[in-house]
Design an enzyme around this catalytic site. Structure first.
Site, PDB file in Angstrom:
ATOM      1  N   LYS A 191      18.294  13.989 -36.240  1.00  0.00           N
ATOM      2  CA  LYS A 191      17.731  13.182 -36.925  1.00  0.00           C
ATOM      3  C   LYS A 191      17.237  14.366 -37.488  1.00  0.00           C
ATOM      4  O   LYS A 191      17.342  14.616 -39.024  1.00  0.00           O
ATOM      5  CB  LYS A 191      16.411  13.162 -35.873  1.00  0.00           C
ATOM      6  CG  LYS A 191      15.292  12.254 -36.718  1.00  0.00           C
ATOM      7  CD  LYS A 191      14.980  12.032 -35.705  1.00  0.00           C
ATOM      8  CE  LYS A 191      13.129  11.352 -36.563  1.00  0.00           C
ATOM      9  NZ  LYS A 191      11.498  10.728 -35.885  1.00  0.00           N
ATOM     10  N   GLU A 197      21.496  23.692 -31.116  1.00  0.00           N
ATOM     11  CA  GLU A 197      21.986  23.123 -30.179  1.00  0.00           C
ATOM     12  C   GLU A 197      23.842  22.342 -30.232  1.00  0.00           C
ATOM     13  O   GLU A 197      24.553  22.705 -30.983  1.00  0.00           O
ATOM     14  CB  GLU A 197      22.067  22.187 -29.117  1.00  0.00           C
ATOM     15  CG  GLU A 197      21.187  22.860 -27.532  1.00  0.00           C
ATOM     16  CD  GLU A 197      19.904  22.363 -27.825  1.00  0.00           C
ATOM     17  OE1 GLU A 197      19.117  22.353 -28.737  1.00  0.00           O
ATOM     18  OE2 GLU A 197      19.137  22.825 -27.038  1.00  0.00           O
ATOM     19  N   GLY A 249      13.061  10.285 -32.154  1.00  0.00           N
ATOM     20  CA  GLY A 249      14.799  10.270 -31.605  1.00  0.00           C
ATOM     21  C   GLY A 249      16.185   9.492 -30.316  1.00  0.00           C
ATOM     22  O   GLY A 249      16.348   8.962 -30.320  1.00  0.00           O
ATOM     23  N   ARG A 250      13.983   9.336 -28.989  1.00  0.00           N
ATOM     24  CA  ARG A 250      14.575   8.657 -27.949  1.00  0.00           C
ATOM     25  C   ARG A 250      14.651   7.206 -28.204  1.00  0.00           C
ATOM     26  O   ARG A 250      14.857   6.337 -27.137  1.00  0.00           O
ATOM     27  CB  ARG A 250      13.644   9.268 -26.821  1.00  0.00           C
ATOM     28  CG  ARG A 250      12.495   9.212 -27.110  1.00  0.00           C
ATOM     29  CD  ARG A 250      11.720  10.177 -25.899  1.00  0.00           C
ATOM     30  NE  ARG A 250      10.059   9.785 -26.128  1.00  0.00           N
ATOM     31  CZ  ARG A 250       9.482  10.759 -26.963  1.00  0.00           C
ATOM     32  NH1 ARG A 250      10.187  12.250 -27.580  1.00  0.00           N
ATOM     33  NH2 ARG A 250       7.653  10.753 -27.440  1.00  0.00           N
ATOM     34  N   GLU A 335       9.547  12.747 -22.176  1.00  0.00           N
ATOM     35  CA  GLU A 335       9.355  13.135 -22.966  1.00  0.00           C
ATOM     36  C   GLU A 335       8.403  12.260 -23.411  1.00  0.00           C
ATOM     37  O   GLU A 335       7.454  13.059 -24.377  1.00  0.00           O
ATOM     38  CB  GLU A 335      10.505  13.316 -24.217  1.00  0.00           C
ATOM     39  CG  GLU A 335      10.526  13.768 -24.997  1.00  0.00           C
ATOM     40  CD  GLU A 335      11.625  14.335 -25.834  1.00  0.00           C
ATOM     41  OE1 GLU A 335      12.263  15.385 -25.516  1.00  0.00           O
ATOM     42  OE2 GLU A 335      12.028  13.958 -27.273  1.00  0.00           O
ATOM     43  N   HIS A 366      25.187   8.008   0.162  1.00  0.00           N
ATOM     44  CA  HIS A 366      26.060   8.775   0.691  1.00  0.00           C
ATOM     45  C   HIS A 366      25.431  10.391   0.043  1.00  0.00           C
ATOM     46  O   HIS A 366      26.040  11.074   0.289  1.00  0.00           O
ATOM     47  CB  HIS A 366      27.201   8.588   0.433  1.00  0.00           C
ATOM     48  CG  HIS A 366      27.870   7.566   1.486  1.00  0.00           C
ATOM     49  ND1 HIS A 366      28.101   7.533   2.027  1.00  0.00           N
ATOM     50  CD2 HIS A 366      27.653   6.674   0.005  1.00  0.00           C
ATOM     51  CE1 HIS A 366      28.076   5.587   2.652  1.00  0.00           C
ATOM     52  NE2 HIS A 366      28.176   5.087   0.963  1.00  0.00           N
ATOM     53  N   LYS A 495      11.935  26.538 -26.803  1.00  0.00           N
ATOM     54  CA  LYS A 495      12.521  26.115 -28.281  1.00  0.00           C
ATOM     55  C   LYS A 495      12.442  27.605 -28.979  1.00  0.00           C
ATOM     56  O   LYS A 495      13.014  28.840 -29.071  1.00  0.00           O
ATOM     57  CB  LYS A 495      12.590  25.335 -29.493  1.00  0.00           C
ATOM     58  CG  LYS A 495      13.315  24.115 -28.904  1.00  0.00           C
ATOM     59  CD  LYS A 495      13.683  23.450 -29.718  1.00  0.00           C
ATOM     60  CE  LYS A 495      13.847  21.927 -29.810  1.00  0.00           C
ATOM     61  NZ  LYS A 495      12.985  20.856 -30.791  1.00  0.00           N
TER      62      LYS A 495
HETATM   63  O1  F6P Z   1      14.080  17.306 -26.781  1.00  0.00           O
HETATM   64  C1  F6P Z   1      13.428  17.202 -28.453  1.00  0.00           C
HETATM   65  C2  F6P Z   1      14.134  16.245 -29.734  1.00  0.00           C
HETATM   66  O2  F6P Z   1      13.443  16.314 -30.654  1.00  0.00           O
HETATM   67  C3  F6P Z   1      14.260  14.835 -28.679  1.00  0.00           C
HETATM   68  O3  F6P Z   1      13.533  14.315 -28.914  1.00  0.00           O
HETATM   69  C4  F6P Z   1      15.663  14.512 -29.644  1.00  0.00           C
HETATM   70  O4  F6P Z   1      15.581  13.185 -29.736  1.00  0.00           O
HETATM   71  C5  F6P Z   1      16.273  15.817 -29.786  1.00  0.00           C
HETATM   72  O5  F6P Z   1      15.279  17.182 -30.056  1.00  0.00           O
HETATM   73  C6  F6P Z   1      17.453  15.788 -31.010  1.00  0.00           C
HETATM   74  O6  F6P Z   1      16.676  16.368 -31.918  1.00  0.00           O
HETATM   75  P1  F6P Z   1      17.545  15.790 -33.592  1.00  0.00           P
HETATM   76  O7  F6P Z   1      18.760  14.690 -32.928  1.00  0.00           O
HETATM   77  O8  F6P Z   1      17.063  15.981 -34.334  1.00  0.00           O
HETATM   78  O9  F6P Z   1      18.981  16.750 -33.282  1.00  0.00           O
END
Ligand code: F6P
Length: 532
Positions: A191, A197, A249-250, A335, A366, A495
């Site tokens: 987003k 990452e 995001g979620r 979250e 199991h 972070k």
């Molecule tokens: O973990 C925090 C967060 O902001 C989530 O809410 C989101 O889904 C994820 O990081 C990824 O964010 P982005 O889509 O901006 O890379």
């Protein structure tokens, strides 16, 4: 809440409730949208349900506010309108007086055009038709699509899909190994287009592709609200699929973040997935609270966590293709509602959302069910099970699967008495003190609560309904707890600290001022990697 806690302290044993009321199974269950939610194997009674419904009095007004585009994410000043992404054509959804649906539908149409071009071989890689899609994203930009593509595997007739999320180089290395760069399409799903990452993995993927193809960026698409950053990465606007800040995001798999799902199953089945979710939205808005599935799920959750004090809830899908549902729900629920203060910053007078965990049955049986049945912690269980599988030739597997699911909830409730355990041990030939010691091991206390969500079959529409059901459940819990379910400040501190520690590990900056434990761990890293 105090009234509810008092009722919980005097909660009755579950199994005898069925003897006292032969209609309990029907009375404590609800059917809607092709699913049956059975919450009769809990200690809920009319009195406790009345107390729970009283807590839900603000839900209808809050629900209207959400669907009307009011800025209910107050800390970030945003509307919460993931429901608009799946709203049927002809719906009007206003944000700041502007109907957002034309834009939503235009983006959905662009996604479909792109997907059809990829699936029909008109959009090609530099070595031919696209065979593999690599979705690079994390959190909400990964968990939903990864979970849904596995869930809908029987409907997948497009390129293979792969998901890379972890910044651990092992993840991308293992994923790219064996893929042909000339026929791979990379989706950078972020987003913000700034998550460390995702950006690190995207650069690694681009370098990998550059080893084989002339124009790596030509085989990249971006899913992001930040067109500028995507452009700076080399992805032109025609392959950037954006969404607005009112999609968290979620909650984002219904729109462009679901591109990998659409590529896998095709636009028609993706539309069915959205239509299923929209059906659940309509149910949530229209059904009486007493028959309203999201409301019921939320109230049962509050009863178990806030009233009875059980720390976690365990999600047990008896559906192998929902293997990733527990991971997905961990982000969705924890979250959203894992917060110690209310919307207006006051310390909560009650618990926040519970710990959510789980694994598919029968595998979990199991692994950790020993504790579920005989441990000292009680984890209310949420079973999910399809009445019909997708492998008619293996119907006998499915009957076994369902019988295991039903047996587990039965065992949790009924348990096994000391008398029954003694009888088993006598049969086995034990006597005297040894019989007593052996019998004690075979006692199941029982009275462990569970709910079962049974549905016809895991089709695209049904998956849409199930996910939307859980989303609205989180919303209802948030409203009752007074939490803003749509921000996530709790992810920030780690972070920030990681950004500061990276140059310390490499020796660029000193570790002065670090706590003793962290300094020692940095020192160990540096000694293993010969950092001077
Ligand atoms: O973990 C925090 C967060 O902001 C989530 O809410 C989101 O889904 C994820 O990081 C990824 O964010 P982005 O889509 O901006 O890379």
């Amino acid at each position: 809440m105090q009234n509810l806690i008092k009722l919980a302290q005097a909660a009755p044993a579950i199994a005898p409730l069925f003897d006292a009321d032969s209609t309990r199974a029907k009375a404590y269950s609800a059917k809607a949208c092709g699913m049956l939610f059975d919450y009769s194997k809990t200690a809920l009674t009319k009195a406790s349900l009345d107390a729970l419904f009283a807590l839900a009095k603000d839900v209808p007004a809050a629900r209207t506010a959400m669907f009307a585009g009011e800025k209910i994410n107050t800390t970030e000043g945003r509307a919460v309108l993931h429901t608009a992404l799946r709203a049927p054509k002809g719906t009007q959804v206003l944000v700041d007086g502007v109907d957002v649906m034309p834009e939503v539908l235009a983006t959905r149409a662009r996604m479909a055009t792109f997907c059809n071009a990829v699936r029909e071989g008109r959009f090609q890689g530099q070595g031919g038709a696209i065979t593999d899609i690599v979705n690079i994203g994390i959190g909400g930009s990964d968990l939903g699509p990864d979970m849904a593509t596995l869930a809908l595997a029987p409907y997948a007739d497009g390129p293979r899909t792969h998901f890379v999320s972890n910044v651990d180089g092992a993840h991308i290395a293992d994923t790219l190994k064996g893929l042909d760069a000339t026929t791979t399409l990379v989706l950078v799903a972020s987003k913000t287009f700034s998550t460390i990452e995702t950006m690190t993995n995207a650069e690694t993927a681009r370098n990998w592709m550059a080893e084989t193809v002339k124009d790596p960026a030509a085989q990249f698409a971006a899913i992001s609200s930040n067109e500028e950053r995507a452009g700076a990465f080399g992805i032109p606007p025609e392959r950037v699929f954006g969404f607005e800040d009112w999609v968290g995001g979620r909650y984002s798999l219904w729109g462009p973040i679901g591109l990998s799902i659409m590529l896998a199953i095709g636009p028609d089945d993706f539309d069915a997935f959205l239509a299923g979710a929209a059906e659940m939205d309509a149910h949530f808005c229209e059904a009486d609270l007493a028959e309203n599935l999201p409301v019921l799920l939320a109230l049962v959750g509050l009863w178990h966590h806030q009233a009875l004090g059980h720390a976690s809830r365990v999600v047990l899908p008896y559906d192998q293709r929902l293997d990733k549902l527990p991971d997905y729900l961990q982000q969705l629920e924890m979250e959203s509602n894992g917060k110690r203060v209310s919307k207006d910053g006051q310390t909560l007078p009650h618990g926040s959302g519970p710990i959510v965990w789980g694994a598919p049955g029968t595998n979990g049986q199991h692994a950790f069910y020993q504790l579920l049945h005989q441990g000292t912690e009680v984890a209310p269980a949420e079973f999910l099970v399809a009445m019909r599988g997708h492998e008619p030739a293996l119907a006998h597997h499915h009957a076994l699967l369902v019988s295991n699911c039903l047996a587990q909830s039965q065992a949790m409730m009924l348990g096994r008495s000391l008398g029954a355990a003694r009888a088993i041990c006598a049969e086995l030939g034990f006597e005297g003190a040894e019989l007593e010691a052996q019998a004690a091991q075979r006692v199941f206390e029982g009275n462990r609560p569970s709910t079962t969500l049974a549905y016809e079959q895991l089709t695209p529409a049904m998956l849409g309904k199930i996910i939307a059901l859980y989303e609205h459940r989180v919303f209802v819990e948030g409203v009752i707890l007074g939490i803003n379910s749509y921000d996530q400040f709790g992810v920030e501190l780690g972070k920030e600290l990681a950004t500061g520690l990276a140059p310390v590990l490499s020796g660029e900056t000193s570790g002065e001022g670090l706590d003793g434990s962290t300094a020692a761990l940095v020192g160990y890293y540096q000694s293993v990697n010969s950092v001077k």
